[in-house]
Design a protein around this motif. Structure first.
Motif, PDB file in Angstrom:
ATOM      1  N   ALA A  29       0.822  -1.214   0.000  1.00 30.82           N
ATOM      2  CA  ALA A  29       0.000   0.000   0.000  1.00 30.82           C
ATOM      3  C   ALA A  29       0.853   1.259   0.000  1.00 30.82           C
ATOM      4  CB  ALA A  29      -0.926  -0.011   1.218  1.00 30.82           C
ATOM      5  N   LEU A  30       2.011   1.183   0.655  1.00 29.01           N
ATOM      6  CA  LEU A  30       2.899   2.351   0.744  1.00 29.01           C
ATOM      7  C   LEU A  30       3.927   2.395  -0.379  1.00 29.01           C
ATOM      8  CD1 LEU A  30       3.527   2.265   4.595  1.00 29.01           C
ATOM      9  CD2 LEU A  30       2.178   3.970   3.347  1.00 29.01           C
ATOM     10  N   GLY A  31       3.958   1.349  -1.207  1.00 26.13           N
ATOM     11  CA  GLY A  31       4.929   1.302  -2.295  1.00 26.13           C
ATOM     12  C   GLY A  31       6.354   1.134  -1.815  1.00 26.13           C
ATOM     13  N   LEU A  32       6.533   0.401  -0.713  1.00 24.58           N
ATOM     14  CA  LEU A  32       7.864   0.239  -0.136  1.00 24.58           C
ATOM     15  C   LEU A  32       8.542  -1.030  -0.639  1.00 24.58           C
ATOM     16  CD1 LEU A  32       7.156   1.152   3.606  1.00 24.58           C
ATOM     17  CD2 LEU A  32       8.015   2.643   1.788  1.00 24.58           C
ATOM     18  N   THR A  33       9.840  -0.955  -0.840  1.00 20.35           N
ATOM     19  CA  THR A  33      10.688  -2.110  -1.117  1.00 20.35           C
ATOM     20  C   THR A  33      11.879  -2.024  -0.179  1.00 20.35           C
ATOM     21  OG1 THR A  33      12.185  -1.080  -2.728  1.00 20.35           O
ATOM     22  CG2 THR A  33      10.050  -1.872  -3.549  1.00 20.35           C
ATOM     23  N   GLN A  34      12.720  -3.052  -0.204  1.00 17.41           N
ATOM     24  CA  GLN A  34      13.899  -2.991   0.665  1.00 17.41           C
ATOM     25  C   GLN A  34      14.904  -1.948   0.194  1.00 17.41           C
ATOM     26  OE1 GLN A  34      17.304  -6.005  -0.331  1.00 17.41           O
ATOM     27  NE2 GLN A  34      15.535  -7.210   0.289  1.00 17.41           N
ATOM     28  N   ASP A  35      14.679  -1.362  -0.978  1.00 16.88           N
ATOM     29  CA  ASP A  35      15.546  -0.284  -1.453  1.00 16.88           C
ATOM     30  C   ASP A  35      15.011   1.096  -1.079  1.00 16.88           C
ATOM     31  OD1 ASP A  35      17.377  -2.046  -2.723  1.00 16.88           O
ATOM     32  OD2 ASP A  35      15.975  -2.268  -4.397  1.00 16.88           O
ATOM     33  N   SER A  36      13.853   1.155  -0.406  1.00 16.96           N
ATOM     34  CA  SER A  36      13.307   2.433   0.053  1.00 16.96           C
ATOM     35  C   SER A  36      14.161   2.984   1.194  1.00 16.96           C
ATOM     36  CB  SER A  36      11.863   2.244   0.529  1.00 16.96           C
ATOM     37  OG  SER A  36      11.038   1.778  -0.515  1.00 16.96           O
ATOM     38  N   PRO A  37      14.080   4.296   1.466  1.00 17.25           N
ATOM     39  CA  PRO A  37      14.866   4.866   2.572  1.00 17.25           C
ATOM     40  C   PRO A  37      14.633   4.117   3.876  1.00 17.25           C
ATOM     41  CG  PRO A  37      13.879   6.615   1.260  1.00 17.25           C
ATOM     42  CD  PRO A  37      13.306   5.322   0.732  1.00 17.25           C
ATOM     43  N   ALA A  44      15.067  -2.308  12.339  1.00 18.14           N
ATOM     44  CA  ALA A  44      14.948  -0.866  12.551  1.00 18.14           C
ATOM     45  C   ALA A  44      15.363  -0.168  11.276  1.00 18.14           C
ATOM     46  CB  ALA A  44      15.825  -0.411  13.724  1.00 18.14           C
ATOM     47  N   ALA A  45      14.838   1.035  11.068  1.00 14.88           N
ATOM     48  CA  ALA A  45      15.285   1.844   9.939  1.00 14.88           C
ATOM     49  C   ALA A  45      16.668   2.388  10.259  1.00 14.88           C
ATOM     50  CB  ALA A  45      14.320   2.997   9.694  1.00 14.88           C
ATOM     51  N   ALA A  46      17.575   2.303   9.307  1.00 11.85           N
ATOM     52  CA  ALA A  46      18.945   2.784   9.487  1.00 11.85           C
ATOM     53  C   ALA A  46      19.168   3.994   8.581  1.00 11.85           C
ATOM     54  CB  ALA A  46      19.950   1.684   9.162  1.00 11.85           C
ATOM     55  N   ILE A  47      19.438   5.132   9.193  1.00  7.88           N
ATOM     56  CA  ILE A  47      19.649   6.382   8.463  1.00  7.88           C
ATOM     57  C   ILE A  47      21.116   6.767   8.594  1.00  7.88           C
ATOM     58  CG2 ILE A  47      18.884   8.755   8.172  1.00  7.88           C
ATOM     59  CD1 ILE A  47      16.631   6.643   7.923  1.00  7.88           C
ATOM     60  N   PRO A  48      21.874   6.845   7.473  1.00  5.38           N
ATOM     61  CA  PRO A  48      23.292   7.209   7.576  1.00  5.38           C
ATOM     62  C   PRO A  48      23.458   8.534   8.302  1.00  5.38           C
ATOM     63  CG  PRO A  48      22.781   6.442   5.358  1.00  5.38           C
ATOM     64  CD  PRO A  48      21.461   6.592   6.070  1.00  5.38           C
ATOM     65  N   ASP A  49      24.444   8.577   9.199  1.00  3.82           N
ATOM     66  CA  ASP A  49      24.662   9.776  10.008  1.00  3.82           C
ATOM     67  C   ASP A  49      26.130   9.827  10.413  1.00  3.82           C
ATOM     68  OD1 ASP A  49      24.094  12.087  11.563  1.00  3.82           O
ATOM     69  OD2 ASP A  49      23.956  10.847  13.360  1.00  3.82           O
ATOM     70  N   GLY A  50      26.902  10.646   9.698  1.00  7.56           N
ATOM     71  CA  GLY A  50      28.321  10.759  10.006  1.00  7.56           C
ATOM     72  C   GLY A  50      29.032   9.434   9.799  1.00  7.56           C
ATOM     73  N   ASP A  51      29.718   8.977  10.838  1.00 10.99           N
ATOM     74  CA  ASP A  51      30.462   7.727  10.738  1.00 10.99           C
ATOM     75  C   ASP A  51      29.644   6.526  11.207  1.00 10.99           C
ATOM     76  OD1 ASP A  51      30.351   8.335  13.403  1.00 10.99           O
ATOM     77  OD2 ASP A  51      32.480   7.963  13.815  1.00 10.99           O
ATOM     78  N   GLY A  52      28.323   6.684  11.304  1.00  6.73           N
ATOM     79  CA  GLY A  52      27.477   5.578  11.752  1.00  6.73           C
ATOM     80  C   GLY A  52      26.075   5.719  11.219  1.00  6.73           C
ATOM     81  N   TRP A  53      25.122   5.223  11.974  1.00  8.43           N
ATOM     82  CA  TRP A  53      23.720   5.236  11.563  1.00  8.43           C
ATOM     83  C   TRP A  53      22.832   5.597  12.737  1.00  8.43           C
ATOM     84  CZ3 TRP A  53      27.308   1.957   9.685  1.00  8.43           C
ATOM     85  CH2 TRP A  53      27.380   1.795   8.301  1.00  8.43           C
ATOM     86  N   GLN A  54      21.818   6.418  12.465  1.00 11.30           N
ATOM     87  CA  GLN A  54      20.728   6.598  13.403  1.00 11.30           C
ATOM     88  C   GLN A  54      19.724   5.476  13.149  1.00 11.30           C
ATOM     89  OE1 GLN A  54      20.316   8.707  15.852  1.00 11.30           O
ATOM     90  NE2 GLN A  54      22.052  10.089  15.488  1.00 11.30           N
ATOM     91  N   LEU A  55      19.212   4.882  14.205  1.00  9.26           N
ATOM     92  CA  LEU A  55      18.266   3.783  14.090  1.00  9.26           C
ATOM     93  C   LEU A  55      16.919   4.194  14.666  1.00  9.26           C
ATOM     94  CD1 LEU A  55      20.580   0.877  15.318  1.00  9.26           C
ATOM     95  CD2 LEU A  55      20.154   1.592  12.962  1.00  9.26           C
ATOM     96  N   MET A  56      15.834   3.769  14.010  1.00 14.74           N
ATOM     97  CA  MET A  56      14.476   4.080  14.468  1.00 14.74           C
ATOM     98  C   MET A  56      13.601   2.840  14.298  1.00 14.74           C
ATOM     99  SD  MET A  56      14.015   7.757  12.536  1.00 14.74           S
ATOM    100  CE  MET A  56      12.406   8.043  13.256  1.00 14.74           C
ATOM    101  N   ALA A  57      12.789   2.562  15.315  1.00 15.15           N
ATOM    102  CA  ALA A  57      11.859   1.429  15.245  1.00 15.15           C
ATOM    103  C   ALA A  57      10.626   1.742  16.071  1.00 15.15           C
ATOM    104  CB  ALA A  57      12.524   0.145  15.742  1.00 15.15           C
TER     105      ALA A  57
END
Length: 324
Positions: A29-37, A44-57
């Motif tokens: 329904a959201l048009g998401l694939t594993q290549d989506s942001p 958890a979602a991994a968002i690049p941030d400097g030398d690591g990743w911010q994680l959200m779940a």
């Protein structure tokens, strides 16, 4: 039908395994694939941030569960989210909640569970949403974390071994599939255990992984296989259920449990990290080049799920278009 074939059939039809199919509906329904942001399909979602990743779940809980076990639901709001961050190789930083309840007394017991879990794991609760004018209690929570190195669901490779780890210093909660190992556990021990996964990631000892979620070992293996575009062959003879019931254990939700893949050369080091902290861990299978999660019996394979024939999360790797 052999006992192993019957087990595979029971697991394929078990509601804890089939319940994960709801994710496919939402992704479509959201048009998401594993290549989506954020790479949907990971814990958890991994968002690049400097030398690591911010994680959200985030996690939501069944209304019946919140109503019948409000303290436990509150604790799980922190614990289950924490496991998602750990499974990514991260360290949790903060939790928020969204709480609905019919009155202050009902809300208080849920919040007590969250507060005590926050103190035990050292994860602050930094805000949320509260409504005390609803007909039934409802609960969801979100978490943030940070990782220096990631464990993903997408990088299991044929030839890797499959490792199952779980803290067995607990027992099933009544007749449920929940297996809490945190009750009466020293807080220092719980916090020390939280370092295992981030250090495995930072030391490059695992290739992929997920926390063992409500789908149990069986459902989690199917999610991991689909996301990595591989198959997994599980040897049920290598799994020792705490109460002797293999179907129950393979669909159970341990409070601290993970499925990980590693190269054969690194497997012993991974097992040692868990065993050094008195957490059960063992090799229970191998990653294959097909698309099915199976149970092995001698030279036979009994399929639990073939994501190549029937999508599970709907988040398999995108195939390159064929040349015209």
């Amino acid at each position: 039908m052999s006992d192993v074939a019957a087990l595979a059939a029971r697991l394929a039809a078990h509601p804890h395994v089939t319940g994960k199919r709801d994710i496919d509906l939402a992704c479509a329904a959201l048009g998401l694939t594993q290549d989506s942001p954020g790479r949907p399909g990971d814990d958890a979602a991994a968002i690049p941030d400097g030398d690591g990743w911010q994680l959200m779940a985030t996690e939501g809980f069944m209304n019946d569960f919140v109503a019948s076990a409000p303290w436990f639901a509150g604790w799980c709001a922190v614990m289950v989210n924490m496991s998602d961050i750990l499974a990514m190789g991260g360290r949790p930083t903060a939790v928020t909640n969204a709480l609905w309840a019919p009155d202050a007394a009902t809300a208080a017991e849920i919040l007590r569970g969250m507060k005590e879990a926050s103190a035990a794991y050292g994860i602050p609760i930094v805000g949320g949403h509260t409504n005390l004018r609803t007909a039934q209690p409802q609960l969801a929570a979100a978490i943030w974390g940070r990782a220096r190195a990631l464990i993903t669901s997408f990088d299991a490779k044929p030839g890797d071994v499959l490792i199952a780890s779980a803290d067995l210093r607990g027992a099933y909660a009544g007749e449920s599939s929940n297996f809490p190992a945190f009750l009466n556990a020293p807080h220092a021990r719980l916090r020390g255990d939280m370092e295992i996964l981030p250090l495995l990631a930072e030391d490059g000892l695992v290739t992929a992984g997920k926390d063992i979620s409500q789908g149990g070992i069986a459902g989690t293996a199917v999610m991991l296989a689909e996301c990595s575009g591989v198959g997994i062959a599980i040897d049920p003879a290598q799994i020792t259920p705490p109460d002797g019931d293999l179907t129950r254990w393979m669909t159970a939700f341990p409070s601290f449990g993970f499925l990980l893949t590693a190269t054969p050369d690194n497997a012993a080091a991974v097992l040692r990290r868990f065993r050094d902290r008195d957490i059960g861990a063992g090799i229970i299978g191998t990653v294959t080049s097909c698309s099915a999660v199976t149970l092995t019996e001698g030279g036979m394979q009994h399929t639990i799920w073939d994501h190549g024939k029937q999508p599970y999360l709907g988040l398999a790797p995108q195939k390159e278009p064929a040349d015209a």
